[in-house]
Motif scaffolding. Structure first.
Motif, short mmCIF file in Angstrom:
data_model
loop_
_atom_site.label_atom_id
_atom_site.label_comp_id
_atom_site.label_asym_id
_atom_site.label_seq_id
_atom_site.Cartn_x
_atom_site.Cartn_y
_atom_site.Cartn_z
N ASP A 239 4.51 -18.20 7.32
CA ASP A 239 4.77 -17.07 6.93
C ASP A 239 6.20 -16.88 6.94
OD1 ASP A 239 1.87 -16.53 6.69
OD2 ASP A 239 1.74 -15.26 8.35
N ASP B 265 0.90 -15.52 -9.39
CA ASP B 265 -0.16 -14.53 -8.68
C ASP B 265 0.93 -13.70 -7.65
OD1 ASP B 265 -1.43 -13.59 -6.47
OD2 ASP B 265 -2.66 -15.26 -5.97
N TYR B 266 1.11 -12.59 -8.13
CA TYR B 266 1.96 -11.39 -7.39
C TYR B 266 1.79 -11.26 -5.93
CZ TYR B 266 4.57 -10.35 -11.75
OH TYR B 266 5.28 -10.81 -12.86
N ASP B 267 0.55 -11.22 -5.77
CA ASP B 267 0.14 -11.00 -4.26
C ASP B 267 0.69 -12.16 -3.27
OD1 ASP B 267 -1.21 -8.73 -4.83
OD2 ASP B 267 -3.08 -9.74 -4.99
N GLN B 268 0.54 -13.37 -3.60
CA GLN B 268 1.12 -14.57 -3.00
C GLN B 268 2.48 -14.87 -3.19
OE1 GLN B 268 -1.13 -15.95 -0.69
NE2 GLN B 268 -2.53 -14.31 -1.36
N HIS B 269 3.04 -14.47 -4.25
CA HIS B 269 4.47 -14.75 -4.60
C HIS B 269 4.39 -16.01 -5.10
CE1 HIS B 269 6.32 -11.03 -3.58
NE2 HIS B 269 5.34 -10.93 -2.50
N LYS C 281 -0.26 -19.99 -9.41
CA LYS C 281 -1.63 -20.53 -9.01
C LYS C 281 -1.63 -21.83 -9.15
CE LYS C 281 -3.96 -16.12 -9.80
NZ LYS C 281 -5.16 -15.32 -10.28
N ASP D 4 4.43 2.10 -9.52
CA ASP D 4 4.69 1.43 -8.14
C ASP D 4 4.25 2.45 -7.05
OD1 ASP D 4 5.54 -0.65 -9.44
OD2 ASP D 4 7.57 -0.56 -8.54
N ARG E 292 0.28 1.03 -7.38
CA ARG E 292 0.67 -0.07 -6.43
C ARG E 292 0.82 0.44 -5.00
NH1 ARG E 292 4.09 -4.10 -10.35
NH2 ARG E 292 2.65 -4.11 -12.09
N ARG F 52 3.07 1.79 -3.39
CA ARG F 52 4.40 1.65 -2.75
C ARG F 52 5.17 3.13 -2.41
NH1 ARG F 52 7.44 -2.76 -5.32
NH2 ARG F 52 9.09 -1.70 -4.26
#
Ligand SMILES: Nc1ncnc2c1ncn2[C@@H]1O[C@H](COP(=O)(O)OP(=O)(O)OP(=O)(O)O)[C@@H](O)[C@H]1O
Ligand SMILES: [Mg+2]
Length: 229
Positions: A56, A98-102, A105, A156, A160, A162
């Protein structure tokens, strides 16, 4: 498969200018002519490009370091070779980001078959030198900065989850400077600059139908003049 060389439209403009809205409208209006939209976002480099990303901490360090508004954050050579393939009539397997995982895929791709009209849209569509020889029509969507920022904050924060503070920190920290360095200069060399002059529409949260038609009109006129439609 397309029976002649596909016509490539490259559309850029700042974040929140309306590129995706216009691209979706083109897709809907010219479906009968054979049209496909090619998104630039899929080409963000995978994490592995920046070194080890097993923990991480390593991933967070990479995310903090990368400027996602700079074209260097994208694999532009792959973008160019896949667009060239499409223009040559070959089907491509486009990467998906994949925006969540930066991260890109690993197994999933988007299959894109060649069509008569290809639209590439994104903040760097006109600022990648390798793409230039492939482009038949370049378009810049020119929307005032205050509207673009208002739309971005709304997206955002409302969509999203934010905070306004974090959206503004990102905008002032990287987005704004990168826009003037990498996106805005394209306005001066684009074949077509489109702007929505319908002032009442500016207060709307979503583009009203008439606003989209106003933005589409000069593109349609150009495509007709060039015999594409
Ligand atoms: N002419 C217009 N009038 C009013 N609202 C508009 C107009 N064009 C677009 N919008 C709205 O502005 C917002 C941003 O548009 P869009 O997502 O198409 O921008 P974008 O350029 O693709 O942004 P990004 O680079 O962030 O993907 C959307 O909510 C859209 O409905
Ligand atoms: Mg968009």
């Amino acid at each position: 498969m397309a029976d002649s060389t596909p016509y490539l439209i490259a559309m850029t403009g700042g974040s929140g200018s309306g590129k995706s809205t216009v691209a979706d409208a083109l897709l809907e209006h010219y479906a009968d002519h054979g049209i496909v939209v090619f998104h630039e976002d899929g080409y963000y480099w995978p994490m592995s490009h920046y070194g080890p990303a097993d923990t991480d901490e390593q991933r967070e360090a990479i995310i903090a370091k990368v400027n996602y508004d700079d074209p260097i954050s994208k694999e532009t050579s792959l973008m160019a070779s896949q667009l060239a393939d499409l223009k040559a009539g070959r089907t491509i397997e486009q990467p998906i980001y994949d925006y969540d995982q930066h991260d890109r895929k690993i197994t999933e791709t988007r299959t894109i078959a060649p069509a008569n009209i290809i639209v590439i849209e994104g903040i760097h569509a006109l600022s990648v030198p390798e793409l230039k020889p492939l482009i038949d029509l370049s378009i810049y969507v020119d929307t005032p900065d205050d509207l673009r920022l208002a739309r971005r904050i709304r997206r955002d924060v409302v969509e999203r989850g934010r905070s306004v503070e974090s959206v503004l920190a990102q905008y002032l920290g990287t987005v704004r400077a990168a826009h003037y360095r990498h996106t805005y200069p394209a306005m001066f060399e684009a074949d077509l600059v489109i702007a929505d002059e319908g002032l009442p529409a500016y207060g709307q949260v979503r583009a009203p139908k008439e606003a989209v038609e106003r933005m589409l009109a000069p593109i349609t006129a150009r495509l007709q003049a060039e015999g594409v439609l």
